[in-house]
Write a protein that holds these residues in place. Structure first.
Motif, mmCIF file in Angstrom:
data_model
loop_
_atom_site.group_PDB
_atom_site.id
_atom_site.type_symbol
_atom_site.label_atom_id
_atom_site.label_comp_id
_atom_site.label_asym_id
_atom_site.label_seq_id
_atom_site.Cartn_x
_atom_site.Cartn_y
_atom_site.Cartn_z
ATOM 1 N N PHE A 139 -0.912 18.723 -1.282
ATOM 2 C CA PHE A 139 -2.194 18.036 -1.164
ATOM 3 C C PHE A 139 -3.282 18.812 -1.899
ATOM 4 C CE2 PHE A 139 -1.022 15.546 2.785
ATOM 5 C CZ PHE A 139 -1.297 14.321 2.216
ATOM 6 N N LEU A 140 -3.282 20.105 -1.670
ATOM 7 C CA LEU A 140 -4.243 20.994 -2.316
ATOM 8 C C LEU A 140 -3.751 22.410 -2.151
ATOM 9 C CD1 LEU A 140 -7.426 21.695 -0.152
ATOM 10 C CD2 LEU A 140 -5.231 21.016 0.807
ATOM 11 N N GLY A 141 -4.304 23.307 -2.965
ATOM 12 C CA GLY A 141 -4.007 24.720 -2.791
ATOM 13 C C GLY A 141 -3.390 25.372 -4.009
ATOM 14 N N GLU A 142 -3.846 26.600 -4.273
ATOM 15 C CA GLU A 142 -3.307 27.435 -5.328
ATOM 16 C C GLU A 142 -3.098 28.832 -4.736
ATOM 17 O OE1 GLU A 142 -3.315 25.034 -7.440
ATOM 18 O OE2 GLU A 142 -5.149 23.956 -6.963
ATOM 19 N N ALA A 143 -2.101 29.546 -5.225
ATOM 20 C CA ALA A 143 -1.793 30.888 -4.728
ATOM 21 C C ALA A 143 -2.081 31.909 -5.824
ATOM 22 C CB ALA A 143 -0.336 30.983 -4.297
ATOM 23 N N ASP A 190 -3.809 31.379 -15.961
ATOM 24 C CA ASP A 190 -4.065 30.177 -15.167
ATOM 25 C C ASP A 190 -2.744 29.432 -15.029
ATOM 26 O OD1 ASP A 190 -4.515 27.415 -14.633
ATOM 27 O OD2 ASP A 190 -6.509 27.461 -15.508
ATOM 28 N N GLY A 191 -2.267 29.321 -13.794
ATOM 29 C CA GLY A 191 -0.972 28.700 -13.553
ATOM 30 C C GLY A 191 -1.040 27.342 -12.894
ATOM 31 N N ALA A 192 -2.054 26.561 -13.236
ATOM 32 C CA ALA A 192 -2.164 25.224 -12.660
ATOM 33 C C ALA A 192 -0.878 24.435 -12.860
ATOM 34 C CB ALA A 192 -3.341 24.474 -13.286
ATOM 35 N N THR A 226 -10.365 25.517 -10.130
ATOM 36 C CA THR A 226 -11.638 26.104 -10.537
ATOM 37 C C THR A 226 -11.977 27.309 -9.677
ATOM 38 O OG1 THR A 226 -12.498 24.007 -11.402
ATOM 39 C CG2 THR A 226 -14.111 25.678 -10.808
ATOM 40 N N SER A 227 -11.740 27.209 -8.368
ATOM 41 C CA SER A 227 -12.006 28.362 -7.505
ATOM 42 C C SER A 227 -11.062 29.517 -7.839
ATOM 43 C CB SER A 227 -11.892 27.980 -6.024
ATOM 44 O OG SER A 227 -10.594 27.545 -5.681
ATOM 45 N N ALA A 228 -9.796 29.217 -8.135
ATOM 46 C CA ALA A 228 -8.848 30.275 -8.496
ATOM 47 C C ALA A 228 -9.309 31.010 -9.749
ATOM 48 C CB ALA A 228 -7.453 29.682 -8.714
ATOM 49 N N ILE A 267 -11.367 26.787 -18.453
ATOM 50 C CA ILE A 267 -12.619 27.402 -18.018
ATOM 51 C C ILE A 267 -13.746 27.126 -19.003
ATOM 52 C CG2 ILE A 267 -11.498 29.221 -16.685
ATOM 53 C CD1 ILE A 267 -12.183 31.167 -19.005
ATOM 54 N N VAL A 268 -13.391 26.739 -20.230
ATOM 55 C CA VAL A 268 -14.397 26.442 -21.250
ATOM 56 C C VAL A 268 -14.823 24.980 -21.183
ATOM 57 C CG1 VAL A 268 -14.866 26.372 -23.743
ATOM 58 C CG2 VAL A 268 -13.477 28.227 -22.778
ATOM 59 N N THR A 269 -13.865 24.091 -20.993
ATOM 60 C CA THR A 269 -14.132 22.660 -21.168
ATOM 61 C C THR A 269 -14.174 21.827 -19.895
ATOM 62 O OG1 THR A 269 -11.772 22.150 -21.452
ATOM 63 C CG2 THR A 269 -13.029 22.742 -23.429
ATOM 64 N N ARG A 270 -13.643 22.343 -18.763
ATOM 65 C CA ARG A 270 -13.473 21.475 -17.605
ATOM 66 C C ARG A 270 -13.938 22.090 -16.276
ATOM 67 N NH1 ARG A 270 -12.867 18.869 -21.341
ATOM 68 N NH2 ARG A 270 -11.270 17.347 -21.908
ATOM 69 N N GLU A 271 -14.748 23.145 -16.321
ATOM 70 C CA GLU A 271 -15.134 23.768 -15.059
ATOM 71 C C GLU A 271 -16.641 23.952 -14.913
ATOM 72 O OE1 GLU A 271 -12.658 27.143 -14.157
ATOM 73 O OE2 GLU A 271 -10.816 25.981 -14.404
ATOM 74 N N THR A 272 -17.401 23.152 -15.648
ATOM 75 C CA THR A 272 -18.849 23.064 -15.475
ATOM 76 C C THR A 272 -19.554 24.416 -15.498
ATOM 77 O OG1 THR A 272 -18.237 21.296 -13.918
ATOM 78 C CG2 THR A 272 -20.564 21.689 -14.231
#
Length: 355
Positions: free
Chosen positions: A219-223, A182-184, A74-76, A99-104
């Motif tokens: 654990f966490l993190g996106e680039a 978005d490359g999740a 979400t932050s990315a 971004i439409v359905t899952r990021e409040t």
């Protein structure tokens, strides 16, 4: 609307709920422990973040792109879109987009309208983008479309081919639009059996994109990868304003340095895909269908409600949407760490129910 199953005995059941329930891959844990006692500069200026940037750039084939570590998807997305757009500019996205359905409403909270379009097999096409442009023309009374948001893999696990992404790129160029990916789950997309792209292709065909770590062994993190040098020079300001410039960014840098040391990132994604393929094949062999072709690590199976109830006694997963009175679509997620015995147990229960 997904129905979240919350039983009291959830801890005793195996989860196919998402692809971030596990911790981190052992190689990343080892790297974190090895780096733990060194003193490092904060806010991404540490040696581990720098090594991670170098290794990611090597995989991208370019050393002139910005690489920025943020803690979540979400932050990315929210930071990238805010950095690219002026206040009156809008985003074109599939109505099923994350971004439409899952990021409040994170994007809207930064003041940017999202123009929803109906996806085709989870994806945007030049035709749907062009239609959005034609429907949003009355300036200055309407927000001005400026950026196209897509994800690869999509929210239903399908992927863009090189030709499809190149066509979207041309449409964006023709209309003065930026293209953001978005490359999740970009790892599972690029290791899919039907994929014909590389990470370098994604870099070439987009303006900005990100590489997901949270759903692929970290654990966490996106680039976040930023090509435009002007945007890259100021991107950290947006990261900071959004509360995502971590003092201990070294935690993310260390993990990405390990993921991209050689080919671990893609090896883990391939494991997730193979597990999903086995799960999907087993369900299909029992006579049930899927609502979207299984191309990555998401399986959307259409099952009778009675079978779903039986499976929920042993497993946790989302009931994604109802199908008539007697069936529903369930979403099953696999990962680099999916237990083969649990996968076989799931398929076995499906077969037993059929008889």
């Amino acid at each position: 609307m997904p129905i979240f199953d919350k039983p009291a005995t959830a801890a005793s059941r195996y989860s196919f709920l998402d692809d971030y329930s596990e911790g981190a891959h052992p190689a990343l844990l080892k790297a974190l422990l090895a780096s733990n006692t060194s003193q490092e500069a904060g806010y991404g200026n540490d040696a581990y973040c720098e090594v991670a940037r170098q290794r990611i750039r090597r995989h991208l084939g370019r050393d002139d792109v910005g690489v920025f570590f943020v803690p979540s998807g979400t932050s990315a997305n929210a930071i990238s879109i805010a950095a690219c757009l002026r206040p009156h500019e809008a985003v074109i996205a599939a109505s099923s987009g994350h971004i439409v359905t899952r990021e409040t409403g994170a994007v809207e909270a930064s003041g940017h309208k999202i123009i929803n379009v109906v996806p085709h097999n989870g994806k945007l096409t030049p035709a749907t983008i062009q239609r959005a442009m034609e429907d949003n023309w009355h300036f200055p009374h309407m927000a001005k479309p400026r950026l196209v948001y897509i994800s690869n893999a999509t929210e239903i696990g399908t992927i863009y081919t090189h030709d499809e992404l190149a066509a979207v790129r041309r449409c964006c160029d023709d209309n003065g639009l930026l293209l953001f990916l978005d490359g999740a789950r970009i790892g599972t997309a690029l290791t899919s059996r039907v994929n014909d792209m590389t990470l370098r292709d994604v870099l070439e065909l987009t303006d900005i994109f990100w590489i997901g770590g949270t759903k692929n062994g970290a654990f966490l993190g996106e680039a976040v990868i930023v090509k435009d040098p002007r945007l890259a020079s100021e991107f950290e300001f947006y990261v900071k304003q959004h509360g995502s410039l971590l003092a201990k960014s070294r935690v993310m840098g260390t993990q990405f340095a390990e993921l991209f040391h050689e080919n671990l990132y893609f090896e883990l994604a391939l494991k997730a895909n193979l597990a999903a393929e086995a799960l999907s094949d087993g369900i299909s062999a029992a006579g049930f269908s899927v609502s979207a072709t299984t191309e990555t690590n998401q399986v959307f199976a259409i099952l009778p409600l009675g079978l779903i109830k039986t499976l929920q006694e042993h497993f946790i997963f989302y009931v994604w949407e109802k199908r008539g009175d007697d069936a529903a679509v369930v979403r099953l997620l696999t990962t680099w760490a999916t237990d083969t015995e649990q996968l076989e147990k799931f398929v076995g229960l499906v077969r037993e129910w059929v008889g």
